[in-house]
Design a protein around this motif. Structure first.
Motif, PDB file in Angstrom:
ATOM      1  N   THR A  48      87.952  37.105  14.769  1.00 54.64           N
ATOM      2  CA  THR A  48      88.090  37.893  13.464  1.00 54.64           C
ATOM      3  C   THR A  48      87.739  39.408  14.126  1.00 54.64           C
ATOM      4  O   THR A  48      86.956  39.745  15.100  1.00 54.64           O
ATOM      5  CB  THR A  48      86.864  37.442  12.476  1.00 54.64           C
ATOM      6  N   ARG A  49      88.210  40.249  12.988  1.00 54.38           N
ATOM      7  CA  ARG A  49      87.930  41.441  13.154  1.00 54.38           C
ATOM      8  C   ARG A  49      87.900  42.348  11.490  1.00 54.38           C
ATOM      9  O   ARG A  49      88.598  41.732  10.945  1.00 54.38           O
ATOM     10  CB  ARG A  49      89.011  42.226  13.758  1.00 54.38           C
ATOM     11  N   GLU A  50      87.162  43.154  11.535  1.00 57.98           N
ATOM     12  CA  GLU A  50      87.075  43.934  10.187  1.00 57.98           C
ATOM     13  C   GLU A  50      87.992  44.981  10.263  1.00 57.98           C
ATOM     14  O   GLU A  50      88.011  45.921  11.039  1.00 57.98           O
ATOM     15  CB  GLU A  50      85.680  44.315  10.175  1.00 57.98           C
ATOM     16  N   ASP A  52      88.925  48.096   7.508  1.00 58.95           N
ATOM     17  CA  ASP A  52      88.444  48.730   6.357  1.00 58.95           C
ATOM     18  C   ASP A  52      87.947  47.678   5.202  1.00 58.95           C
ATOM     19  O   ASP A  52      88.140  47.664   3.922  1.00 58.95           O
ATOM     20  CB  ASP A  52      89.836  48.991   5.669  1.00 58.95           C
ATOM     21  N   GLY A  53      86.844  47.210   5.854  1.00 53.70           N
ATOM     22  CA  GLY A  53      85.807  46.266   5.072  1.00 53.70           C
ATOM     23  C   GLY A  53      86.408  44.961   4.897  1.00 53.70           C
ATOM     24  O   GLY A  53      85.819  44.062   3.981  1.00 53.70           O
ATOM     25  N   LEU A  54      87.581  44.671   5.170  1.00 57.04           N
ATOM     26  CA  LEU A  54      88.142  43.364   4.881  1.00 57.04           C
ATOM     27  C   LEU A  54      88.353  42.536   6.263  1.00 57.04           C
ATOM     28  O   LEU A  54      88.587  43.224   7.003  1.00 57.04           O
ATOM     29  CB  LEU A  54      89.429  43.319   4.327  1.00 57.04           C
ATOM     30  N   LEU A  55      88.060  41.027   6.365  1.00 53.00           N
ATOM     31  CA  LEU A  55      88.113  40.467   7.534  1.00 53.00           C
ATOM     32  C   LEU A  55      89.690  40.127   7.771  1.00 53.00           C
ATOM     33  O   LEU A  55      90.358  39.606   6.923  1.00 53.00           O
ATOM     34  CB  LEU A  55      87.086  39.280   7.482  1.00 53.00           C
ATOM     35  N   ASP A  56      90.314  39.911   9.096  1.00 50.52           N
ATOM     36  CA  ASP A  56      91.573  39.758   9.398  1.00 50.52           C
ATOM     37  C   ASP A  56      91.027  38.539  10.693  1.00 50.52           C
ATOM     38  O   ASP A  56      90.056  38.821  11.497  1.00 50.52           O
ATOM     39  CB  ASP A  56      92.431  40.784   9.964  1.00 50.52           C
ATOM     40  N   THR A  98      85.100  33.848   0.470  1.00 47.40           N
ATOM     41  CA  THR A  98      84.814  34.992   1.389  1.00 47.40           C
ATOM     42  C   THR A  98      83.313  34.810   1.783  1.00 47.40           C
ATOM     43  O   THR A  98      83.329  35.331   3.128  1.00 47.40           O
ATOM     44  CB  THR A  98      84.963  36.403   0.436  1.00 47.40           C
ATOM     45  N   ARG A 102      82.812  35.369   5.814  1.00 49.50           N
ATOM     46  CA  ARG A 102      82.042  36.411   6.441  1.00 49.50           C
ATOM     47  C   ARG A 102      80.824  35.687   7.292  1.00 49.50           C
ATOM     48  O   ARG A 102      80.472  36.554   8.292  1.00 49.50           O
ATOM     49  CB  ARG A 102      81.478  37.346   5.466  1.00 49.50           C
ATOM     50  N   PHE A 105      81.821  34.972  10.520  1.00 50.34           N
ATOM     51  CA  PHE A 105      82.233  36.070  11.404  1.00 50.34           C
ATOM     52  C   PHE A 105      81.045  36.775  11.866  1.00 50.34           C
ATOM     53  O   PHE A 105      80.862  37.269  13.097  1.00 50.34           O
ATOM     54  CB  PHE A 105      82.921  37.223  10.124  1.00 50.34           C
ATOM     55  N   GLU A 106      79.891  36.525  10.955  1.00 46.09           N
ATOM     56  CA  GLU A 106      78.618  37.188  11.413  1.00 46.09           C
ATOM     57  C   GLU A 106      77.520  36.397  12.483  1.00 46.09           C
ATOM     58  O   GLU A 106      76.526  36.631  12.595  1.00 46.09           O
ATOM     59  CB  GLU A 106      77.778  37.705  10.326  1.00 46.09           C
TER      60      GLU A 106
END
Length: 139
Positions: A48-50, A52-56, A98, A102, A105-106
């Motif tokens: 995962t990568r962020e 512009d404030g969105l996760l991809d 979401t 998230r 991801f964290e």
């Protein structure tokens, strides 16, 4: 990431002889499980990568373009010549809440998708599997 499948369509042994389901990594179907199994579990890494404030999300198991990423569970017959795919189920990352994505991801736990692998007719589930057909949790 972990995908847990239950209710495999193994009841019709003659029609579904030597049918397996696996997770698709690029063009290859790996970790194949026979339909006669009681359940199926796949575990794999998703990056995962962020942006512009969105996760991809990404990695060899992830398909699709940004904003429309997904996983494939692929069904096929196993024979001496290999795996002959005949059906796929699509699990969309956009269907994951979401907050769960998230939190994973964290580092808040493992993202888990639970689903039944038989459709209403007892056949292998296919096409897009949406909630409530799949339940996403964090463990």
């Amino acid at each position: 990431m972990r995908i847990e499948g239950r209710d495999l369509p193994g009841g019709d042994e003659l029609r579904l002889r030597n049918v397996h389901v696996g997770v698709q990594r690029k063009a290859e179907v790996v970790e194949r499980v026979p339909v006669s199994a009681a359940s199926a579990v796949w575990e794999f890494e998703v990056t995962t990568r962020e942006i512009d404030g969105l996760l991809d999300v990404g990695g060899p198991f992830v398909h699709g373009r940004p904003g429309a990423r997904f996983l494939y569970l692929s069904w096929g017959n196993v024979s001496e010549s290999g795996f002959e795919m005949f059906r796929r189920a699509k699990l969309m990352f956009g269907d994951i809440p979401t907050a769960l994505l998230r939190a994973a991801f964290e580092g808040g736990g493992v993202l888990v998708g639970e689903l039944g692998l038989s459709d209403a007719y007892g056949d292998p589930v296919c096409a897009r599997v949406r909630p409530p057909g799949i339940v996403w949790t964090l463990r």
